[in-house]
Design a protein around this motif. Structure first.
Motif, PDB file in Angstrom:
ATOM      1  N   PHE A 398      37.032  33.910  34.021  1.00 37.52           N
ATOM      2  CA  PHE A 398      38.065  34.615  34.791  1.00 37.52           C
ATOM      3  C   PHE A 398      37.574  34.890  36.211  1.00 37.52           C
ATOM      4  O   PHE A 398      38.316  34.704  37.188  1.00 37.52           O
ATOM      5  CB  PHE A 398      38.447  35.935  34.086  1.00 37.52           C
ATOM      6  N   TYR A 402      39.250  33.199  39.518  1.00 41.11           N
ATOM      7  CA  TYR A 402      39.889  34.109  40.466  1.00 41.11           C
ATOM      8  C   TYR A 402      39.211  34.092  41.836  1.00 41.11           C
ATOM      9  O   TYR A 402      39.861  34.116  42.881  1.00 41.11           O
ATOM     10  CB  TYR A 402      39.869  35.544  39.902  1.00 41.11           C
ATOM     11  N   ILE A 419      44.296  26.302  27.087  1.00 43.43           N
ATOM     12  CA  ILE A 419      44.909  26.310  25.752  1.00 43.43           C
ATOM     13  C   ILE A 419      45.532  24.938  25.452  1.00 43.43           C
ATOM     14  O   ILE A 419      45.354  24.380  24.367  1.00 43.43           O
ATOM     15  CB  ILE A 419      45.960  27.437  25.643  1.00 43.43           C
TER      16      ILE A 419
ATOM     17  N   THR B  76      43.023  34.862  20.058  1.00 47.15           N
ATOM     18  CA  THR B  76      42.229  34.540  21.261  1.00 47.15           C
ATOM     19  C   THR B  76      43.134  34.099  22.408  1.00 47.15           C
ATOM     20  O   THR B  76      42.987  34.570  23.550  1.00 47.15           O
ATOM     21  CB  THR B  76      41.207  33.408  20.944  1.00 47.15           C
ATOM     22  N   CYS B  77      44.069  33.195  22.089  1.00 40.89           N
ATOM     23  CA  CYS B  77      44.983  32.711  23.135  1.00 40.89           C
ATOM     24  C   CYS B  77      45.821  33.869  23.680  1.00 40.89           C
ATOM     25  O   CYS B  77      46.044  33.963  24.903  1.00 40.89           O
ATOM     26  CB  CYS B  77      45.899  31.612  22.586  1.00 40.89           C
ATOM     27  N   LEU B  80      43.660  35.987  26.003  1.00 43.40           N
ATOM     28  CA  LEU B  80      43.400  35.310  27.283  1.00 43.40           C
ATOM     29  C   LEU B  80      44.645  35.307  28.167  1.00 43.40           C
ATOM     30  O   LEU B  80      44.578  35.582  29.372  1.00 43.40           O
ATOM     31  CB  LEU B  80      42.917  33.873  27.036  1.00 43.40           C
ATOM     32  N   LEU B  81      45.806  35.001  27.554  1.00 46.67           N
ATOM     33  CA  LEU B  81      47.052  34.999  28.337  1.00 46.67           C
ATOM     34  C   LEU B  81      47.391  36.411  28.827  1.00 46.67           C
ATOM     35  O   LEU B  81      47.771  36.606  29.986  1.00 46.67           O
ATOM     36  CB  LEU B  81      48.203  34.451  27.486  1.00 46.67           C
ATOM     37  N   TRP B  83      45.363  38.875  29.321  1.00 48.97           N
ATOM     38  CA  TRP B  83      44.382  39.243  30.349  1.00 48.97           C
ATOM     39  C   TRP B  83      44.830  38.685  31.711  1.00 48.97           C
ATOM     40  O   TRP B  83      44.845  39.413  32.726  1.00 48.97           O
ATOM     41  CB  TRP B  83      43.037  38.660  29.947  1.00 48.97           C
ATOM     42  N   ALA B  84      45.203  37.394  31.714  1.00 49.80           N
ATOM     43  CA  ALA B  84      45.628  36.769  32.977  1.00 49.80           C
ATOM     44  C   ALA B  84      46.883  37.438  33.534  1.00 49.80           C
ATOM     45  O   ALA B  84      47.012  37.651  34.745  1.00 49.80           O
ATOM     46  CB  ALA B  84      45.875  35.276  32.759  1.00 49.80           C
ATOM     47  N   LEU B  85      47.803  37.780  32.630  1.00 51.27           N
ATOM     48  CA  LEU B  85      49.065  38.384  33.093  1.00 51.27           C
ATOM     49  C   LEU B  85      48.889  39.844  33.502  1.00 51.27           C
ATOM     50  O   LEU B  85      49.654  40.359  34.331  1.00 51.27           O
ATOM     51  CB  LEU B  85      50.132  38.270  31.987  1.00 51.27           C
ATOM     52  N   LEU B  87      46.176  41.150  34.906  1.00 56.60           N
ATOM     53  CA  LEU B  87      45.235  41.358  36.017  1.00 56.60           C
ATOM     54  C   LEU B  87      45.887  42.133  37.164  1.00 56.60           C
ATOM     55  O   LEU B  87      45.303  43.074  37.701  1.00 56.60           O
ATOM     56  CB  LEU B  87      44.732  40.012  36.532  1.00 56.60           C
ATOM     57  N   ASP B  88      47.105  41.730  37.527  1.00 50.63           N
ATOM     58  CA  ASP B  88      47.780  42.399  38.651  1.00 50.63           C
ATOM     59  C   ASP B  88      48.248  43.814  38.304  1.00 50.63           C
ATOM     60  O   ASP B  88      47.916  44.761  39.020  1.00 50.63           O
ATOM     61  CB  ASP B  88      48.954  41.536  39.154  1.00 50.63           C
ATOM     62  N   PHE B  92      41.662  44.684  37.906  1.00 49.75           N
ATOM     63  CA  PHE B  92      40.565  43.840  37.416  1.00 49.75           C
ATOM     64  C   PHE B  92      39.720  44.564  36.370  1.00 49.75           C
ATOM     65  O   PHE B  92      39.453  44.018  35.294  1.00 49.75           O
ATOM     66  CB  PHE B  92      39.688  43.428  38.611  1.00 49.75           C
ATOM     67  N   ILE B 100      37.772  42.281  27.065  1.00 45.68           N
ATOM     68  CA  ILE B 100      36.420  42.033  26.546  1.00 45.68           C
ATOM     69  C   ILE B 100      36.250  42.687  25.173  1.00 45.68           C
ATOM     70  O   ILE B 100      35.720  42.077  24.238  1.00 45.68           O
ATOM     71  CB  ILE B 100      35.366  42.545  27.560  1.00 45.68           C
ATOM     72  N   LEU B 103      38.272  40.610  22.649  1.00 50.38           N
ATOM     73  CA  LEU B 103      37.624  39.341  22.292  1.00 50.38           C
ATOM     74  C   LEU B 103      36.409  39.567  21.395  1.00 50.38           C
ATOM     75  O   LEU B 103      36.143  38.783  20.479  1.00 50.38           O
ATOM     76  CB  LEU B 103      37.206  38.590  23.561  1.00 50.38           C
ATOM     77  N   LEU B 143      39.986  42.474  44.970  1.00 46.78           N
ATOM     78  CA  LEU B 143      40.270  42.474  43.535  1.00 46.78           C
ATOM     79  C   LEU B 143      41.633  43.093  43.251  1.00 46.78           C
ATOM     80  O   LEU B 143      42.042  44.019  43.950  1.00 46.78           O
ATOM     81  CB  LEU B 143      39.190  43.266  42.790  1.00 46.78           C
ATOM     82  N   PRO B 144      42.322  42.589  42.216  1.00 50.04           N
ATOM     83  CA  PRO B 144      43.609  43.199  41.876  1.00 50.04           C
ATOM     84  C   PRO B 144      43.408  44.588  41.283  1.00 50.04           C
ATOM     85  O   PRO B 144      42.386  44.859  40.682  1.00 50.04           O
ATOM     86  CB  PRO B 144      44.203  42.235  40.845  1.00 50.04           C
TER      87      PRO B 144
END
Lengths: 498, 144
Positions: A398, A402, A419, B76-77, B80-81, B83-85, B87-88, B92, B100, B103, B143-144
């Motif tokens: 990540f 980023y 994925i 897991t997927c 991860l998804l 987490w990415a969504l 972030l904003d 962070f 973390i 996971l 950082l977001p």
């Protein structure tokens, strides 16, 4: 030259070279934090130094970062830098079977050998070799990219059609965003975030690293096999023996790396893949490639490290940077008041030669540095439980995705591609052909469109694409690669059946 | 999955991606559509050839089955998804901290003692804070 050598060997410059190699290696080892970023981040610290000292630091950082990419490629199957893509192909299988320490040592020795060849080429052959860079026009780039794409046949390990489909998917992914020439907006679905295209580094991290993460979670066994009897040393003697047996591979790969490094924009990833392909094609044990072949790691690392010295040749002689880190170092040179060009080797030869000797010293320092860091990196990865390793690797992916452009969309792209890459791998569509298409697609397209337009303006498109000596040489090499891999397959099959 | 199913799925993916790529080329300029068209055709031809070969050649021996753990894969997927969504909206440090922990729980196969949990949490928090400092203060990455 002697004065330059003594200057490079001064205690201050030696310490700077050592620190540069350590910093570069550690940054390069983190997926996503590329050699470009390592050089870019640390370049301001060199502005207050003597020009030659500043250049030595930058060269050392660059050298270390290119090598550092091998650690994550070997230990977690994620190339720390794009230059280490081919290293992962055999490095990770070696680590899986408990030979990660040997793989790390081999990568270090290969990097040192390749780095030395590149630096020596810079020292002795820079002006004549730089003419090669000038001879490359759009059409040569196009054919070079096609040659690179032909390596899919080699990389797909007998499943050529699956590799072909993967390569085509990579090419289509490379078309996302504004076209490199003409500005057509393609496959963006109206999303402005996709106008810039699929970012290569996040895509690389996603396609290589996320599948590893998912596999680590679903497999109950340890990430890497741990052999207690092999955890004590570097396995240096064993690695040196393998290097000696692979000496022709080392020299050939280093020369490929130097040659590709001279060509602007080709870079370590292309060099690594070309050298890997040649090593496999000429090996008696070509079937071992992709399963943990020593020659695969040696070829990849010797060639990608040789691009460092090779890339400096057009940078210093012509002012044309061979790679993005070269471009940053070129900027640092200008800030220091050094004008690049052929006269640099006569009017400011002291700086150039001190820098070149500094690069050689930094490459040599990579041996102890790389071995020590590599040993502890291996021990660390082997001993960490999955409950800590999985979140730590995910976090680093990540950060890497980023940090390049401080863009959360890149992180999302990384995860989604990762994925999809894991799902694709379940049906045989491996990451390497997709990545190859993604990296080489823009080079091939820009070369083709520019060549087409120039050929049209000259009224001789056929001559533009098929009438230039370098183009013809690359076409011949491409055909040779495709045909010879087919011949070898047919020659081996009856033996296997018998 | 049977020995023929995987290549058939791969060939369907190739043909589908190729058809999609070709279907989008109409509004592109003549030069802009050369590469997408070429890549699309390669994907379709590769897919059709793979399907034909898979059907025509003798049935290959069944390969060793790969390990599969669908709930863990989905979890897991999803993390991860998510987490990415997140972030904003979450930032962070918060999104990374939560992901973390999630996971680590997904990867866990044996019970963990309190000491082990404490070490994991401390190392995780240290890693996140270290990189947050490195990115924001040393590398000047917002950082977001």
């Amino acid at each position: 030259m002697l004065e330059a050598l003594l200057n490079a060997l001064s205690p201050g410059n030696l310490v700077l070279a050592l620190l540069g190699v350590i910093a570069g290696t550690m940054i390069g080892a983190l997926p996503g934090l590329s050699a470009t970023m390592a050089v870019a981040v640390l370049v301001p610290f060199t502005f207050t130094m003597e020009p030659s000292s500043g250049l030595i630091v930058l060269g050392a950082i660059y050298t270390g970062a290119i090598y550092g990419g091998a650690y994550s490629a070997i230990l977690v199957n994620t190339p720390g830098t794009p230059a280490a893509i081919a290293t992962a192909m055999d490095g990770f299988p070696m680590a899986k079977r408990g030979d990660g320490d040997l793989a790390v040592t081999l990568s270090c020795l290969g990097s040192v050998a390749g780095g030395l060849v590149g630096a020596l080429a810079l020292l002795f052959l820079a002006p004549p070799l730089s003419k090669i860079a000038l001879a490359f026009g759009p059409v040569e780039y196009f054919w070079l990219a096609i040659f690179g794409l032909s390596l899919i046949a080699t990389l797909s390990r007998g499943a050529t059609l699956l590799g072909l489909i993967g390569g085509a998917i990579g090419l289509i992914l490379s078309c996302v965003g504004s076209a490199v020439v003409g500005g057509d907006v393609r496959y963006t679905f109206g999303q402005t975030a996709l106008l810039g295209g699929i970012p290569v580094i996040p895509a690389l991290i996603g396609l290589y690293c996320v599948p590893v993460l998912i596999d680590m979670v679903i497999r109950p066994e340890a990430h890497l096999e741990q052999r207690a009897e092999r955890m004590a040393g570097f396995r240096l003697i064993e690695a040196l023996g393998l290097m000696w047996r692979s000496k022709f591979n080392v020299v050939r790969s280093a020369l490929i790396g130097t040659g590709v490094g001279i060509i602007p924009a080709a870079g370590g990833s292309v060099a690594g893949l070309v050298a890997y392909s040649e090593a496999r094609r000429s090996s008696r044990n070509s079937d071992d490639f992709g399963k943990g072949a020593h020659d695969g790691i040696i070829a990849s690392e010797a060639s990608n490290s040789a691009t460092v010295g090779g890339g400096f040749i057009p940078t210093l002689v012509l002012g044309i940077p061979g790679t993005p880190p070269d471009a940053i170092i070129l900027g640092a040179l200008l800030v220091q008041g050094i004008r690049t060009g052929p006269q640099l080797f006569t009017q400011q030869s002291d700086i150039v030669f001190t820098f070149t000797f500094g690069l050689i010293i930094a490459t040599l320092l990579m041996l102890p540095t790389g071995l020590v860091i590599g040993r502890y990196a291996y021990k660390l990865i082997v001993s960490i439980p999955k409950t800590a390793l999985v979140p730590a690797i995910a976090f680093l992916t990540f950060v890497g995705a980023y940090a390049i452009e401080a863009n959360t969309v890149h992180v999302l792209i990384m995860v989604v591609l990762g994925i999809l890459g894991w799902l694709a791998a379940r049906v045989g569509l491996e990451a390497s052909p997709i990545v190859l298409g993604l990296i080489l697609g823009p080079i091939a397209e820009a070369g083709f469109v520019q060549g087409w337009l120039i050929g049209g303006a000259q009224g001789d498109r056929l001559g533009m694409f098929f009438g230039r000596p370098i183009s013809l040489a690359i076409i011949a090499l491409t055909i040779l690669t495709l045909v010879s891999s087919g011949i070898f397959k047919r020659a081996k099959q009856p033996k296997e059946v018998a | 999955m049977g020995p023929r199913v995987k290549p058939i799925i791969a060939s369907v993916i190739g043909v589908a991606v190729g058809i999609f790529a070709l279907s989008q080329t109409a509004p592109m300029s003549e030069l802009g559509r050369v590469f997408p068209t070429t890549a699309g055709i390669i994907a379709i031809v590769g897919g059709v050839a793979l399907a034909a070969l898979t059907v025509l050649r003798p049935v290959p021996a069944a390969s060793l089955s790969e390990p599969s753990d669908v709930p863990r894969v989905i979890a897991t997927c999803a993390v991860l998804l998510g987490w990415a969504l997140l972030l904003d909206p979450l930032g962070f440090i918060a999104s990374s901290g939560l992901s973390i922990v999630a996971l680590a729980l997904i990867a866990r196969r044996e019970p963990m003692g309190l000491k082990s949990i404490a070490i994991h949490l401390a190392v995780g928090a240290g890693l996140v804070l270290l990189f947050a400092f490195l990115l924001s203060q040393v590398l000047n990455v917002s950082l977001p």
